[in-house]
Design an enzyme around this catalytic site. Structure first.
Site, PDB file in Angstrom:
ATOM      1  N   SER A  16     -11.345  -1.210  -0.469  1.00  0.00           N
ATOM      2  CA  SER A  16     -10.071  -1.317   0.258  1.00  0.00           C
ATOM      3  C   SER A  16     -10.265  -1.843   1.671  1.00  0.00           C
ATOM      4  O   SER A  16      -9.666  -2.855   2.048  1.00  0.00           O
ATOM      5  CB  SER A  16      -9.365   0.030   0.301  1.00  0.00           C
ATOM      6  OG  SER A  16      -8.598   0.237  -0.841  1.00  0.00           O
TER       7      SER A  16
ATOM      8  N   ALA B 230      -7.504  -8.358  -8.601  1.00  0.00           N
ATOM      9  CA  ALA B 230      -8.506  -9.251  -8.005  1.00  0.00           C
ATOM     10  C   ALA B 230      -9.071 -10.230  -9.024  1.00  0.00           C
ATOM     11  O   ALA B 230      -9.545 -11.308  -8.660  1.00  0.00           O
ATOM     12  CB  ALA B 230      -9.637  -8.422  -7.396  1.00  0.00           C
TER      13      ALA B 230
ATOM     14  N   ASP C 169       0.845  -1.185   0.000  1.00  0.00           N
ATOM     15  CA  ASP C 169       0.000   0.000   0.000  1.00  0.00           C
ATOM     16  C   ASP C 169       0.883   1.238   0.000  1.00  0.00           C
ATOM     17  O   ASP C 169       2.001   1.217  -0.536  1.00  0.00           O
ATOM     18  CB  ASP C 169      -0.920  -0.045   1.231  1.00  0.00           C
ATOM     19  CG  ASP C 169      -2.275   0.572   0.967  1.00  0.00           C
ATOM     20  OD1 ASP C 169      -2.317   1.805   0.784  1.00  0.00           O
ATOM     21  OD2 ASP C 169      -3.272  -0.158   0.939  1.00  0.00           O
TER      22      ASP C 169
ATOM     23  N   HIS D  58      -3.656   5.857   3.800  1.00  0.00           N
ATOM     24  CA  HIS D  58      -4.418   4.710   3.310  1.00  0.00           C
ATOM     25  C   HIS D  58      -3.860   3.387   3.831  1.00  0.00           C
ATOM     26  O   HIS D  58      -4.581   2.558   4.384  1.00  0.00           O
ATOM     27  CB  HIS D  58      -4.423   4.717   1.784  1.00  0.00           C
ATOM     28  CG  HIS D  58      -5.293   3.675   1.155  1.00  0.00           C
ATOM     29  ND1 HIS D  58      -4.839   2.413   0.852  1.00  0.00           N
ATOM     30  CD2 HIS D  58      -6.588   3.704   0.759  1.00  0.00           C
ATOM     31  CE1 HIS D  58      -5.813   1.712   0.301  1.00  0.00           C
ATOM     32  NE2 HIS D  58      -6.890   2.469   0.232  1.00  0.00           N
TER      33      HIS D  58
END
Length: 718
Positions: free
Chosen positions: A372, A297, A144, A189
């Protein structure tokens, strides 16, 4: 990578001193005939392991490339001189004997962002320390914007360890943005995702307990996103490689690529590495509200996670921003701005510790919404299962088998298997037996009526067909639709595409899901090779020279006019804007760029023995009867979509010679074999995760194949 438009930035230090923070420069450029968001003048290259290293070096030198010192594995970052035409360099390197792959360095973006502990019970977690045994410390790699894990200062500024991590163990991480060993967070984040996974603290003056489901796990911070919450494919690939080598049990990817991302060789390679190492990779489905799960994903080996929100009528519902589709595995609490269903005075976001972007010492409680935080919940659940002795291969099926149902029909493309229930999965861990993995292969053909037909075989690990399996497929290219079929006694299901919406003769079928009862899984690819090569076919295409869009055939050599498909360019927008304490707003709608014409360049030998074609024609009656329900076929080719890393969704494409010319460039040489009724049963059985496929088996490694598929389906710019 793309998602909710809040930005996460990593800044770290080299040893005691640090230089200025690096940031990603992004540009939209037409590469391989498709507008892509890339880093200017950067390539990800790998040398051909079967050729002398000097050939690779010579090829890179010939284009003036400077190879980055930092590299983990066979993939290298190459920097080109200013004003060097990127497409020309790609074409040159792809035709060089010493080069195995050459691709642009694409941009990725962090997948969510926004300051209540409803999320923990929503995910079946009690919000205490009971989920992870005290002796277990699984390693969760958070790839991240970094994590607020240390008190530290350098020339760039000061960083503080978030209070929620006071008792959290951290493994030595790495900052791929600034190339140093201090992956501190400058955006917030990554800190928020790590706190949801394993943080421990209390919220507000009422001291509301906050305990991440995997509290007690070790966090491995890996920075792959810069100050604007953007990163590159190279950083991500290197980050995954680093996490695997560092012993990660789970990798959290709360990020995604743009909608028209073409899976690169570097990323496919490291995901195959993670699969071999038994690492559970979890990624966000995306926040653009589309009916298609975004990469990474979308890879079959990755647990894909959508977002659920509180709902006043049904209790929980899928958030409107959450990407759905055939590749969706499950949903987890992601929250929703602009609503307060539980009436606690805060909007319904996921609570986490974070800070305003650029102020890493001003740590407080924030609310986040998006796929997220949903992904972070699923990664925490995976870590608790592994910490309790569940094998990595059983994590995804166990989580899917113990969800809270959100659809009366079990798995559904909108909800996946249902809403994550971590406690239920742990309760069943001791008695759960994971279903045997299944594999899929496909063959496709053009029909005389303008549609396409396909046959899909579902096999077990021995290569035997599995009957009575529900198969979920998706047509792409000239036709776009999802369909469901059932395998017969030989394990074969048959499909016919809808009418085409494009004049291009390129139909792709992807096999996304296999279901038996309420048990569902993403099949991995398999293929059989009957041994030996087919005859060599020569394909000539003068793409773009005529500019008429027409085609003619002379003695088997196609001369193709390529007039350009006029792809419109624009952002994929649609999500939740970020802000502190619920101060949010919708982003402006994407501004479409002018339509343009993007002809492919005339590279020589675009598919040098890199693709195995299976031919068929009007007289292929026995093949049509066996696979295509006896339909009258048009002449063309079928090609598997497998790649050498076995990481792509299994499937096949049907195309004519004109499309083959556009894919293979000015001059292409390929193996050609006639489709046989023993296509699924003759020859050596190869399957993903067991062995590499034979060289030249499929088109999955050919970037221009995917570009032509997207152009056939009218794909817009990212």
């Amino acid at each position: 990578m793309r998602s909710l438009p809040r930005v996460l930035v990593p800044v770290a230090v080299a040893l005691a001193l640090a230089g200025p923070a690096r940031a990603v420069t992004a540009t939209t450029q037409v590469i391989d005939g498709l507008p892509q968001v890339i880093v200017p003048q950067q390539l990800i290259v790998s040398c051909n392991p079967s050729a002398a290293l000097s050939l690779c070096t010579s090829a890179l030198n010939s284009v003036g490339a400077i190879v980055s010192v930092l590299e983990l594995g066979n993939f290298r970052l190459a920097i080109l001189p200013a004003n060097t035409p990127l497409q020309v360099v790609l074409d040159t390197l792809r035709g060089a004997l010493g080069i195995a792959s050459a691709e642009p360095n694409r941009i990725l973006i962090g997948s969510a962002a926004y300051p209540q502990t409803w999320e923990f019970p929503a995910a079946g977690a009690p919000g205490d320390m009971t989920l992870l045994p005290g002796t277990a410390h699984p390693i969760v790699a958070v790839l991240d914007s970094g994590v607020a894990y240390e008190n530290y200062a350098d020339l760039r500024g000061s960083y503080a360890r978030a209070p929620v991590f006071a008792s959290t163990q951290f493994a030595q991480g790495w900052d791929f943005v600034n190339e140093d060993a201090h992956p501190n967070d400058d955006n917030g984040h990554g800190t928020a995702m790590a706190s949801i996974i394993a943080g421990r603290g209390s919220f507000s003056t009422s001291a509301v307990p906050f305990v991440g489901p995997a509290a007690g796990a070790t966090i491995l911070p890996v920075k792959v996103l810069d100050a604007r919450n953007q990163g590159t494919e190279f950083w991500l690939a290197e980050g995954i490689h680093y996490a695997v080598q560092a012993g990660a049990d789970v990798i959290n990817l709360s990020l995604d690529f743009a909608r028209n991302y073409v899976p690169g060789a570097a990323l496919r390679s490291v995901l195959a590495e993670a699969r071999r190492a038994g690492v559970v990779v979890v990624a966000a489905s995306g926040n653009t509200g589309d009916g298609r799960v975004l990469y990474p994903a979308a890879f079959p080996d990755v647990l894909s996670v959508g977002a659920a929100r509180l709902d006043a009528v049904s209790g929980y519902a899928v958030a409107s921003y959450s990407n759905t589709g055939d590749a969706l595995d499950l949903v987890a609490p992601g929250g929703m701005a602009f609503q307060d269903v539980n009436g606690d005075g805060l909007w319904d976001g996921d609570l986490a510790q974070s800070f305003p972007p650029g102020s890493p010492t001003q740590i407080s409680w924030w609310l986040f919404a998006g796929t997220s935080p949903a992904t972070a919940h699923a990664s925490a659940a995976a870590a608790t299962l592994i910490g309790s002795g569940v094998s990595p291969a059983a994590v995804r099926p166990l989580l899917q088998a113990t969800v809270a149902d959100m659809s009366p029909n079990g798995w559904d493309p909108s909800t996946g298997s249902g809403r994550l229930q971590t406690g239920a999965a742990l309760a069943r861990a001791g008695s759960f037996t994971a279903p045997a993995p299944l594999y899929a292969d496909a063959v496709a053909a053009l029909r005389a009526d303008g549609r396409a037909a396909a046959a899909v075989m579902i096999a077990d690990a021995t290569g035997a067909g599995v009957p009575e399996m529900k198969v979920r497929i998706r047509w792409r290219g000239a036709a776009n639709a999802s369909q469901t079929g059932t395998t017969d006694g030989k394990g074969i299901a048959r499909f016919v595409s809808p009418a085409p919406t494009s004049s291009k003769k390129l139909f792709l079928i992807e096999v996304h899901r296999v279901t038996s009862g309420k048990t569902t899984q993403r099949p991995r690819p398999f293929a059989r090779n009957s041994g030996g090569f087919g005859s060599l076919g020569l394909n000539l295409s003068l793409a773009g020279l005529l500019g008429t869009g027409g085609a003619s055939s002379t003695d088997g050599l196609t001369i193709s006019g390529y007039g350009g498909s006029g792809l419109a360019s624009g952002t994929s927008g649609s999500g939740l804007a970020s802000g502190t304490s619920g101060s949010t707003g919708a982003p402006p709608p994407p501004a479409p760029a002018p339509a343009g014409s993007y002809p492919l360049s005339l590279n020589v030998v675009g598919c040098p023995l890199g693709i195995l074609l299976h031919s068929y024609g009007l007289t292929s009656f026995s093949v049509s009867q066996a696979f295509f329900s006896g339909a009258l076929l048009a002449g063309g080719y079928s090609v598997r979509t497998v790649d050498n890393s076995w990481t792509l969704t299994p499937g096949a494409a049907a195309l004519d010679q004109n499309e083959l010319g556009l894919i293979c460039g000015l001059l292409g040489v390929a193996q050609v074999k006639s489709v046989s009724t023993s296509y699924f049963t003759s020859g050596t059985f190869y399957s993903a995760g067991v062995a590499s496929p034979p060289s030249g088996l499929g088109a999955g490694d050919i970037t221009r194949f995917w570009a032509e598929v997207m152009k056939a389906e009218g794909s817009t710019a990212p």
